[in-house]
Design an enzyme around this catalytic site. Structure first.
Site, PDB file in Angstrom:
ATOM      1  N   ASP A 157       0.665  -1.064  -0.060  1.00 13.57           N
ATOM      2  CA  ASP A 157      -0.188   0.050  -0.023  1.00 13.57           C
ATOM      3  C   ASP A 157       0.952   1.398  -0.103  1.00 13.57           C
ATOM      4  O   ASP A 157       1.855   1.314   0.445  1.00 13.57           O
ATOM      5  CB  ASP A 157      -0.843   0.092   1.351  1.00 13.57           C
ATOM      6  CG  ASP A 157      -1.575  -1.081   1.227  1.00 13.57           C
ATOM      7  OD1 ASP A 157      -2.316  -1.886   0.735  1.00 13.57           O
ATOM      8  OD2 ASP A 157      -2.050  -1.259   2.725  1.00 13.57           O
TER       9      ASP A 157
HETATM   10  N1  URA Z   1      -1.073  -5.848   3.911  1.00 12.69           N
HETATM   11  C1  URA Z   1      -1.714  -4.672   3.901  1.00 12.69           C
HETATM   12  O1  URA Z   1      -2.538  -4.294   4.649  1.00 12.69           O
HETATM   13  N2  URA Z   1      -0.656  -3.808   3.248  1.00 12.69           N
HETATM   14  C2  URA Z   1       0.227  -3.909   2.363  1.00 12.69           C
HETATM   15  O2  URA Z   1       0.727  -3.294   1.793  1.00 12.69           O
HETATM   16  C3  URA Z   1       0.749  -5.591   2.502  1.00 12.69           C
HETATM   17  C4  URA Z   1      -0.036  -6.312   3.140  1.00 12.69           C
END
Ligand code: URA
Length: 232
Positions: free
Chosen positions: A104
């Site tokens: 993310d």
């Molecule tokens: N899980 C998440 O919530 N975000 C990420 O970037 C990777 C795994």
């Protein structure tokens, strides 16, 4: 052997059309002699572009310390992306350099980038069960059964019908945990914690398979051997 115009375009030097000008301008040579036909085939080890060997003519596999604030999408409408950290020429390569799975915008840590499409498919497939290890900071204390629920193979994410595969949860402090996943669902770590009543306030992936960041600071990357995970 590759056509000169294709080589220049694939490695991001210029478009295939522009390659004609590069060739006519004498910028491409083999054994000290300018190549005259953009269609002629050249060996990547012998060709010189502006007197230099071609820039990474083979496959690329990179380990990036993704900083928070950048997205993994190539779509510029989604904001500044991790590819902006790479040399400009690499951003024009074909096949395109892309991330192996995604983190993310607000997540930092180990992110692999590559132009080896079969490797992307293999490493993102849940079949291969590559362990990915995250550290999460939480806004509240976790319930006492959180680790058991993560490990149960029955934890359901909101809006999904299939429970998460068993995940290992280790508390580092009351509001800090380490999680090991073998899947890679959308926002999975944040949603797993949401399922047990906590909000993730910071998330960092510090291991992907056997790979860790080492000395890399946020935004820095290093090359890995393209066959690090085997040959494709
Ligand atoms: N899980 C998440 O919530 N975000 C990420 O970037 C990777 C795994």
């Amino acid at each position: 052997m590759r056509r000169v115009d294709q080589l220049l375009a694939n490695l991001g030097y210029c478009s295939r059309r522009e390659a004609r000008d590069w060739v006519e301008g004498g910028r491409v040579s083999v054994a000290g002699r300018a190549v005259s036909d953009p269609g002629s085939k050249v060996d990547e080890t012998g060709v010189r572009i502006d007197g230099e060997p071609p820039d990474h003519p083979g496959e690329l596999l990179l380990l990036l310390h993704k900083p928070v604030g950048l997205v993994c999408s190539h779509d510029e409408r989604e904001g500044a992306n991790v590819y902006s950290l790479l040399p400009e020429r690499w951003r024009r390569r074909n096949p395109q350099v892309t991330s192996i799975g995604r983190l993310d915008k607000d997540t930092s840590g180990v992110l692999l980038l590559t132009d080896i499409a079969p490797l992307v498919h293999r490493l993102t497939s849940p079949k291969h069960k590559i362990p990915k290890v995250y550290r999460a900071a939480l806004d509240s204390d976790l319930p006492g059964d959180a680790a058991a629920r993560f490990a149960s193979g029955e934890l359901l994410l909101e809006g999904e019908k299939n429970p998460c595969a068993p995940a290992d949860l280790r508390m580092l402090s009351p509001r800090e945990a380490e999680v090991t996943l073998t899947e890679g669902r959308y926002h999975q770590v944040r949603r797993m914690f949401a399922a047990v009543g906590a909000t993730v306030t910071a998330l960092h992936r510090f291991r992907f398979g056997d790979l860790e960041l080492g000395e890399l600071g946020p935004g820095q990357w290093r090359e890995l051997a393209p066959d690090h995970f085997g040959k494709f």
